[in-house]
Design a protein around this motif. Structure first.
Motif, PDB file in Angstrom:
ATOM      1  N   MET A   1       0.416  -2.325  13.523  1.00 25.33           N
ATOM      2  CA  MET A   1      -0.531  -2.313  12.389  1.00 25.33           C
ATOM      3  C   MET A   1       0.230  -1.912  11.132  1.00 25.33           C
ATOM      4  O   MET A   1       1.295  -2.409  10.863  1.00 25.33           O
ATOM      5  N   GLY A   2      -0.288  -0.938  10.401  1.00 21.27           N
ATOM      6  CA  GLY A   2       0.363  -0.577   9.134  1.00 21.27           C
ATOM      7  C   GLY A   2       1.360   0.560   9.299  1.00 21.27           C
ATOM      8  O   GLY A   2       1.081   1.553   9.958  1.00 21.27           O
ATOM      9  N   TYR A   3       2.529   0.397   8.699  1.00 19.58           N
ATOM     10  CA  TYR A   3       3.532   1.461   8.733  1.00 19.58           C
ATOM     11  C   TYR A   3       4.258   1.478   7.390  1.00 19.58           C
ATOM     12  O   TYR A   3       4.533   0.416   6.813  1.00 19.58           O
ATOM     13  N   PRO A  61      -8.084   4.376   3.803  1.00 23.10           N
ATOM     14  CA  PRO A  61      -8.181   3.556   5.016  1.00 23.10           C
ATOM     15  C   PRO A  61      -8.897   4.311   6.140  1.00 23.10           C
ATOM     16  O   PRO A  61      -8.486   5.413   6.488  1.00 23.10           O
ATOM     17  N   ASN A  62      -9.958   3.716   6.656  1.00 23.57           N
ATOM     18  CA  ASN A  62     -10.696   4.363   7.743  1.00 23.57           C
ATOM     19  C   ASN A  62     -10.084   4.021   9.087  1.00 23.57           C
ATOM     20  O   ASN A  62     -10.639   3.280   9.882  1.00 23.57           O
ATOM     21  N   VAL A  89       0.573   6.553   2.613  1.00 28.79           N
ATOM     22  CA  VAL A  89      -0.717   6.075   3.127  1.00 28.79           C
ATOM     23  C   VAL A  89      -1.092   4.755   2.454  1.00 28.79           C
ATOM     24  O   VAL A  89      -1.495   3.776   3.117  1.00 28.79           O
ATOM     25  N   LEU A  90      -0.950   4.699   1.140  1.00 26.83           N
ATOM     26  CA  LEU A  90      -1.330   3.490   0.408  1.00 26.83           C
ATOM     27  C   LEU A  90      -0.428   2.309   0.773  1.00 26.83           C
ATOM     28  O   LEU A  90      -0.886   1.169   0.884  1.00 26.83           O
ATOM     29  N   ALA A  91       0.860   2.577   0.970  1.00 27.32           N
ATOM     30  CA  ALA A  91       1.774   1.499   1.351  1.00 27.32           C
ATOM     31  C   ALA A  91       1.487   1.049   2.778  1.00 27.32           C
ATOM     32  O   ALA A  91       1.498  -0.147   3.082  1.00 27.32           O
ATOM     33  N   GLY A  92       1.168   2.009   3.648  1.00 27.77           N
ATOM     34  CA  GLY A  92       0.887   1.679   5.036  1.00 27.77           C
ATOM     35  C   GLY A  92      -0.374   0.852   5.192  1.00 27.77           C
ATOM     36  O   GLY A  92      -0.491   0.010   6.092  1.00 27.77           O
ATOM     37  N   PRO A  97       2.782  -2.579  -2.322  1.00 34.23           N
ATOM     38  CA  PRO A  97       3.867  -3.308  -1.667  1.00 34.23           C
ATOM     39  C   PRO A  97       4.848  -2.320  -1.039  1.00 34.23           C
ATOM     40  O   PRO A  97       5.197  -1.319  -1.673  1.00 34.23           O
ATOM     41  N   PRO A  98       5.237  -2.570   0.210  1.00 31.04           N
ATOM     42  CA  PRO A  98       6.004  -1.581   0.959  1.00 31.04           C
ATOM     43  C   PRO A  98       7.380  -1.270   0.375  1.00 31.04           C
ATOM     44  O   PRO A  98       7.885  -0.175   0.579  1.00 31.04           O
TER      45      PRO A  98
END
Ligand SMILES: [Zn+2]
Length: 506
Positions: A1-3, A61-62, A89-92, A97-98
């Motif tokens: 997922m998001g990292y 993000p929930n 958190v926002l990038a993940g 943009p990462p």
């Protein structure tokens, strides 16, 4: 997922270490976990980061969010990771943009409203980022001036999380640090203002030249505080390395004057005798605040009315004075701060603070001995120069005709004397005479001929001088010779050094 992974810095003492802040967002029950040895403040970061993100108009993000700070072995204190956590958190979650803040070190505490607040220790943290090879830092606007002191780093300042997000999304410029203005440092107290007191003036000159701890004993009005306050004005200006250390310690304490720049003048600290042990040696929650003994690092620690300090306070100062380092106990391990300071003790001869021999003084000789005895043992043992100052008569204080030297004139002699000592002791690893152990001075090639030490040995034999006292006189005599530009002390130097030990505790 998001990292996502962003960079920040953690402090261990004055040394900073780059910390990787990771965010992993996984499906599941919404939750936030923080790992990597966080302290309480860091746990509170969870709430601050969430509120700041939401109140900056961003989406929280929930999901099940795991935040990790690496290396896990480095204890992490305080709130300086907030901004990096928010960006991670926002990038993940794909909101940023990462790669936008790759290779950028991010520091800052977040308010619930999304404001970026100043943090203590910015200067040593930015120095650590530079040493680790990172050339770009984002710091709170309130810390930009001190961050800009570190060469080779581009400093970007932010006042809100929103500004940083807008910058990453559409290139809105961040704030530039203030132009480094030549800070007009107000001149400190000068020896020009001290009339009379030739013995006191001589004592601080010798203390400055040899790096000796100093005790000034005398009745109120003898000018003890005036003299002590002027010791920094005759010490050499701090070199780059020392200035960086001293400025870093004041940065960690949150005590840097506005305007930035390195602190070049040897610091002067005069904690009151009611000061707590943490105020003297350091402590407090979160990132430990350096105490007076560390804020006086490479400068002067002045204890006025020294016998009035609590036993615990005097005891707590002993270890840092011995080792030049203070260990502040933390919940996990200890934080170490440098504490190489020159001690100046001032004391009245008796508890009633009336001049000795004064008709109003009713203190018994025993009471007087007891009073100064509070200082013996732990502290006075380490004090090479101990003088008894006579009371200064008003007429003498107010004289304007008698020429007295400025601090600059005395400082010039001190620099020369220190150079001579440094040249002599460099092979042994010592810098000033005060650092040289007694046995060293009693052995070839530095032992002095019997003719020179005759009076010293006589006093040792008759018991009027202890073995430690003997070594202290030797050290001071070397400083007197250095000030006079001679390569070895003679019997006159020894005689003057003995005179400078007429205080109690010989
Ligand atoms: Zn008295």
């Amino acid at each position: 997922m998001g990292y996502a992974k962003v960079l920040s810095v953690g402090l261990a003492g004055v040394a900073g270490h780059v910390v990787e802040v990771e965010a992993d967002l996984a499906p599941g029950l919404p939750a936030v976990l923080i790992s990597g040895l966080p302290d309480t403040a860091l746990h509170e970061a969870r709430d601050r980061v969430r509120a700041a993100i939401v109140n900056s108009g961003q989406k929280w993000p929930n999901r099940r969010i795991t935040l990790n700070l690496l290396p896990a072995t480095l204890p992490k204190y305080g709130s300086a990771f907030d901004l990096a956590l928010a960006v991670a958190v926002l990038a993940g979650s794909g909101e940023l943009p990462p790669v936008a803040l790759d290779a950028t070190v991010i520091l800052g505490e977040l308010g619930l409203d999304g404001a970026v607040r100043p943090v203590r220790g910015t200067l040593p943290m930015v120095a650590a980022a530079a040493r680790a090879g990172y050339a770009r830092v984002v710091v709170p606007a309130g810390n930009a001036a001190e961050a800009a002191v570190i060469p080779g780093v581009r400093v970007h300042a932010v006042d809100t999380l929103h500004r940083l997000v807008a910058h990453v999304r559409d290139g809105t410029p961040l704030l530039a640090p203030p132009e480094p203005a030549p800070v007009a440092v107000p001149p400190g107290p000068d020896l020009l203002d001290v009339a009379g007191q030739p013995l006191g003036r001589r004592a601080i000159e010798i203390a400055a030249a040899g790096g000796h701890h100093l005790a000034l004993l005398g009745p109120p009005g003898a000018g003890k505080t005036m003299l002590a306050e002027r010791l920094p004005s005759i010490l050499p200006e701090l070199d780059d390395e020392a200035a960086l250390e001293v400025t870093a310690l004041h940065s960690i304490a949150g005590l840097l004057p506005p305007g930035g720049g390195l602190l070049r003048r040897p610091p002067f600290q005069a904690p009151h005798h009611t000061a707590t042990v943490p105020a003297l040696v350091g402590g407090g929650s979160g990132l430990a605040r350096p105490g007076a003994v560390s804020l006086a690092h490479r400068g002067v620690l002045f204890l006025d009315e020294a016998p009035e300090y609590g036993k615990g306070a005097l005891e707590a100062l002993r270890q840092p004075l011995e080792s030049g380092v203070v260990r502040v106990a933390r919940t996990r391990g200890a934080t170490e701060y440098p504490a190489r300071t020159q001690l100046v003790l001032a004391a009245n001869p008796c508890p009633c603070a009336k001049p000795s021999g004064d008709a109003d003084c009713e203190c018994t000789p025993l009471a007087r001995r007891r009073y100064l005895g509070r200082l013996s043992g732990p502290l006075l043992d380490r004090v090479d120069v101990q003088v008894r100052l006579p009371p200064v008569r008003a007429a003498e204080l107010l004289r304007t005709d008698a020429p007295h030297e400025s601090s600059a004139a005395v400082a010039a002699r001190v620099v020369e004397a220190r150079r001579a000592a440094a040249d002599r002791w460099t092979p042994t690893g010592h810098r000033v005479n005060a650092d040289v152990p007694g046995p060293h001075l009693r052995r070839p090639p530095w032992h002095l001929p019997a003719r020179v030490t005759r009076e010293l040995r006589r006093r040792l034999d008759t018991g009027s001088l202890s073995a430690r006292g003997y070594d202290r006189v030797l050290r001071v005599s070397w400083t007197i010779a250095d000030l006079d530009g001679r390569d070895r002390p003679d019997e006159h130097d020894i005689a003057e050094a003995i005179q400078l030990r007429t205080g109690e505790g010989t």
